[in-house]
Structure formats: C-alpha cells, structure tokens
Design an enzyme around this catalytic site. Structure first.
Site, mmCIF file in Angstrom:
data_model
loop_
_atom_site.group_PDB
_atom_site.id
_atom_site.type_symbol
_atom_site.label_atom_id
_atom_site.label_comp_id
_atom_site.label_asym_id
_atom_site.label_seq_id
_atom_site.Cartn_x
_atom_site.Cartn_y
_atom_site.Cartn_z
ATOM 1 N N CYS A 128 -10.392 1.958 23.713
ATOM 2 C CA CYS A 128 -9.890 1.165 24.830
ATOM 3 C C CYS A 128 -8.558 0.519 24.509
ATOM 4 O O CYS A 128 -8.460 -0.704 24.326
ATOM 5 C CB CYS A 128 -10.923 0.111 25.196
ATOM 6 S SG CYS A 128 -12.494 0.878 25.538
ATOM 7 N N ARG B 98 2.000 12.193 0.390
ATOM 8 C CA ARG B 98 2.074 13.070 1.563
ATOM 9 C C ARG B 98 2.467 14.504 1.233
ATOM 10 O O ARG B 98 1.892 15.458 1.763
ATOM 11 C CB ARG B 98 3.104 12.474 2.519
ATOM 12 C CG ARG B 98 3.238 13.220 3.816
ATOM 13 C CD ARG B 98 4.462 12.712 4.608
ATOM 14 N NE ARG B 98 4.746 11.319 4.460
ATOM 15 C CZ ARG B 98 4.446 10.380 5.363
ATOM 16 N NH1 ARG B 98 3.857 10.721 6.484
ATOM 17 N NH2 ARG B 98 4.752 9.115 5.136
ATOM 18 N N PRO C 256 4.071 11.338 -5.699
ATOM 19 C CA PRO C 256 3.990 11.938 -4.365
ATOM 20 C C PRO C 256 2.603 11.756 -3.767
ATOM 21 O O PRO C 256 1.591 11.825 -4.481
ATOM 22 C CB PRO C 256 4.251 13.428 -4.645
ATOM 23 C CG PRO C 256 3.726 13.635 -6.023
ATOM 24 C CD PRO C 256 4.004 12.361 -6.765
HETATM 25 N N1 LLP Z 1 4.475 5.070 -4.400
HETATM 26 C C1 LLP Z 1 4.524 3.884 -3.762
HETATM 27 C C2 LLP Z 1 4.861 2.684 -4.535
HETATM 28 C C3 LLP Z 1 4.275 3.820 -2.380
HETATM 29 O O1 LLP Z 1 4.353 2.658 -1.766
HETATM 30 C C4 LLP Z 1 3.954 5.011 -1.662
HETATM 31 C C5 LLP Z 1 3.676 4.976 -0.239
HETATM 32 C C6 LLP Z 1 3.897 6.225 -2.385
HETATM 33 C C7 LLP Z 1 4.173 6.215 -3.748
HETATM 34 C C8 LLP Z 1 3.568 7.538 -1.733
HETATM 35 O O2 LLP Z 1 4.482 7.870 -0.755
HETATM 36 P P1 LLP Z 1 4.491 9.339 -0.111
HETATM 37 O O3 LLP Z 1 4.853 10.322 -1.197
HETATM 38 O O4 LLP Z 1 3.141 9.619 0.446
HETATM 39 O O5 LLP Z 1 5.523 9.230 0.950
HETATM 40 N N2 LLP Z 1 1.056 5.249 6.249
HETATM 41 C C9 LLP Z 1 2.404 5.786 6.294
HETATM 42 C C10 LLP Z 1 2.982 5.962 4.914
HETATM 43 C C11 LLP Z 1 2.985 4.717 4.101
HETATM 44 C C12 LLP Z 1 3.469 4.938 2.687
HETATM 45 C C13 LLP Z 1 3.260 3.749 1.839
HETATM 46 N N3 LLP Z 1 3.652 3.916 0.466
HETATM 47 C C14 LLP Z 1 2.383 7.074 7.094
HETATM 48 O O6 LLP Z 1 1.336 7.460 7.586
HETATM 49 O O7 LLP Z 1 3.436 7.690 7.283
#
Ligand code: LLP
Length: 420
Positions: free
Chosen positions: A349, A282, A280
């Site tokens: 900008c 986010r 996890p």
């Molecule tokens: N594991 C892998 C292999 C991943 O690619 C990611 C996120 C995570 C774990 C963690 O995911 P989470 O639990 O945070 O959803 N910049 C985007 C999110 C991109 C996520 C990329 N990979 C945003 O701001 O929503």
C-alpha cells in the site's frame, strides 16, 4: 536480449542454467529469488584474474547478498569478505570458523561489542572511519590484549556519477575522514600499543561505470601511502573498496570492464609494495540473480495499465528507493506480439511500490510469470517485512540442480518473539 549468461531462453522459455523457471515456480512458489552459481563463479574468476599477479585479495562485500550459500560459494573460490556489522561477521564465521582471517570490517558505527567480536575472530583489518571509533578500538584491543590492524578510511573528495544515495566519496558525506587529516591520525595510531597502522582504505560509491574516479581516488591514496611510509609507517595494505558498476540495460562485457577497472586501480599503485584489497559486491552477484514473480491482476485506471504482481517493494526496494531500472521479462517468451506501456506494481500500500514504470511489455496475462533481472545484489539483502509480507524464498541453481537455500518466511516467522 538477456545479458547474464546464467539466464537464457530455450524454446521460448526462460531458464536459469539448465532449470526452467516455470518448474522453479511450481516447486518453490513465487516471489522467488533465483541465483546462478555458474555466473557468480565466472564473475569472481574474471574479477580475480583481472588483477593478475598483483598481490591482492578479493573481499566480497557481504551486504550485497548475504545468503550463506552465496558466502560459501565465494569462500570456496578463495574470496575474503568485507563486513559492516557483527551480524555479517557471524555469517562469515558460520561459513567457516577460520574465514575471519580474511575479513575487513568497514562502517561508520561499529559498536564496542562488534569490535570485540571481530578481534576474537582475528580479522585482517579494521577500516576505521573516525577518531572516536579509533579510541574505542584502542581501548577494546587493549582489554583483549590483541593487536588490531587498522586502515583509516580516507575520503578523497571524488565526484562520481551515480545515484546521490550511493555516492560516498565527497566531503559532505558521513564516510571516512578527510584525506588531509590522515597523517595526523596515523601519528596518533602509532602511539597506541595495541593498534598497528597497517593500511589505507577508500570507497567512493557504488554502481560506478566510469573508471576515471577510481583512478583519481587511487592516485590520492598512493600519494598518502608514500607520505606515510616516509613518516615511518609500514603500510602493507591498500583497500580500494568496492563500487564497480554493472549494466542494468544493454550489453555487459564483464571481462573487458573489470580489466579496465583493474588498470585504473593498479596503475597509480605501481612502485608501492602493498597488498591490494578489493571489496566488490554488486559486480560479482548482481547479474547472477533474478526475482521470479507471478502476475496477479491486470487493471486499467484512466488509460494507465497496471500489471499487479506478487512481488513488491518489500522484496525488491531498488526501483522505489533509487528509481533503479531492472529489466522485466516474461518467462514464456513470444515473438512478434505487440507491446503496450504498463507499470508493473506490487501489492504493497504505497504509490512508490513499483518494479517498473512506463515499460513497453508484450501483452501479459493474469497468472503468467515474469522475471526481474539483475537482482542478485541488494535484492534479498534489502528485503523487509513491510505490510507483514514474508520475505521470498531463495534457490541456488547449479547446472540442472536447484538447491533450496532459504525458505519463504511465514506469518509465524514474522511474529516470532512478539507478545499480544
Ligand atoms: N565497500 C564498502 C565500504 C561499501 O560501502 C560498499 C557498498 C561496498 C564495498 C560494495 O559496493 P558495490 O561493489 O556493491 O558497489 N543498496 C545500494 C548500494 C549501496 C552500496 C553501499 N556500500 C543499491 O542497491 O544500489
């Protein structure tokens, strides 16, 4: 209504834990990222508890927020880490030289140098995303005479209802290998002296709030695990990836949500003797952060009202990149004032430089402070120097204490190493 318990109004003033945000602006300036240590701690514990007695390690996904103070806090709580670059690995090792043992390394483009560094750090597992990468890993491991534990990242072809840029589990995406090809590739892994087929990994996307796709993905992974076991492999780990979403709007009962998530992930694995890994990002840090910004100017163009603030898309790109919604609230609250529709925009900008669009806000004044909520994940970690704007400073709040965890970048910082 504020959802993150770390941010709350007292006497109409917004606080992070026991520190008023006005005091933070006065001391550290704006734009400023503010993190609540208590919130991160509570969310980590709730997440960890939801998996109960099932053997598991929560490998925090460093990309969500890679500040050393965040990593240090999670390390002390017992987290492992999911990294996607040599840089992220270096951050983890900076926190604790021995923390490498609880690291999984994901990503479609690991270089030989990054792989070698991860082997030296003795990481737990490589989540391999292609046969070509497997070949480089085999060669690098043989040269280092170190066995690399491997999980193939399989693509289970699962639809998720998230933004197309952050969905990853479909055939047409660049991630992983098709689950149908997995057995063949594991057979090849077995022939390599310095590779050990230790696990299976999967990650279907990010900001997923429906639990069914997680369950579907794990059903397919569980089936593959049984096949691989009957093929004679010893699959010790299943890495379920990350992706659990948060509420950017409305209520967020995290304990209930994470329990439903744990159910969805664990139920399909029943009967398999595996150690579960979770990645996890986010869900642990998103609601723990706010971006504090000051109103510079208020202007009206052809009936449209713009609130120009000192934070911009270089500080927080999510609204511009994914049309993401972030709640924006005044730091000094007032009840009962009438609301007007405004766009909250930054100084960069670009027309895409907005933090909020068509938002009903109380009447704002120049000079006042606003907080952009739920920006603890993919806020600072995606910040850039576009328009040669220094990235914001960061503070970590712990009760009544504010720890300065990164200074604002100066013009000199940004020009370092350049030649005229
Ligand atoms: N594991 C892998 C292999 C991943 O690619 C990611 C996120 C995570 C774990 C963690 O995911 P989470 O639990 O945070 O959803 N910049 C985007 C999110 C991109 C996520 C990329 N990979 C945003 O701001 O929503």
């Amino acid at each position: 209504m504020l959802r993150a318990p770390g941010f709350l109004y007292r006497n109409q003033e917004l606080y992070c834990e026991r520190v008023p945000l006005t005091a933070l602006a006065a001391k550290f300036g704006t734009p400023l990222y503010i993190y609540s240590a208590m919130t991160i701690r509570e969310r980590f514990r709730a997440f960890d508890r939801a998996f109960g007695r099932a053997r598991h390690t929560v490998c925090y996904s460093v990309k969500a927020n890679s500040n050393l103070a965040v990593l240090g806090l999670l390390h002390r709580l017992g987290a492992g880490f999911d990294v996607v670059s040599g840089g992220e690995l270096a951050r983890v090792l900076k926190v604790d030289r021995r923390a490498g043992e609880d690291v999984v390394f994901s990503g479609v483009g690991k270089t030989a140098a990054e792989i070698a560094a991860a082997l030296r750090a003795g990481i737990m597992m490589f989540n391999v995303e292609s046969e070509s990468e497997l070949a480089v890993l085999a060669r690098t491991a043989a040269r280092a005479k170190r066995t690399a534990r491997v999980a193939l990242r399989v693509n289970p072809h699962i639809e998720t209802e998230t933004h197309p840029y952050i969905s990853t589990g479909l055939r047409e995406h660049k991630f992983g290998v098709a689950i149908e090809q997995a057995r063949e590739i594991y057979a090849r892994i077995r022939e390599e002296k310095y590779l050990e087929a230790a696990g299976i990994s999967v990650h279907i996307g990010s900001q997923i709030t429906d639990m069914e796709p997680f369950r579907q993905a794990m059903l397919r992974v569980a089936e593959l695990a049984r096949q691989l076991t009957s093929d004679g492999h010893r699959i010790r780990y299943v890495d379920a990836g990350g992706g659990l979403g948060i509420s950017y709007q409305g209520e967020d009962d995290f304990a209930a949500r994470v329990q439903a998530y744990a159910q969805a992930v664990l139920a399909p694995l029943r009967g398999l003797k595996v150690h579960l890994l979770l990645e996890p990002g986010r869900a642990l840090v998103g609601p723990a952060g706010a971006l504090l910004t000051r109103v510079l100017y208020i202007k009206t163009n052809d009936h449209k009202r713009f609130v120009v603030v000192d934070a911009a898309m270089n500080d927080l790109i999510r609204p511009a990149l994914y049309a993401a919604y972030h709640e924006v609230v005044p730091v000094v609250n007032r009840d009962g004032t009438s609301r007007t529709e405004v766009d909250i925009v930054g100084p960069v900008c670009e027309t895409g430089d907005f933090l909020a669009r068509d938002r009903q806000m109380p009447t704002l004044s120049e000079g006042e402070l606003l907080a952009v909520l739920d920006t603890g994940a993919y806020g600072m970690s995606l910040a850039s120097n576009y328009n040669t704007r220094g990235r914001p400073a960061e503070v970590m709040i712990e009760g009544a204490k504010a720890r300065f965890i990164r200074p604002r970048e100066t013009a000199a910082d940004m020009m370092r190493g350049e030649r005229k």
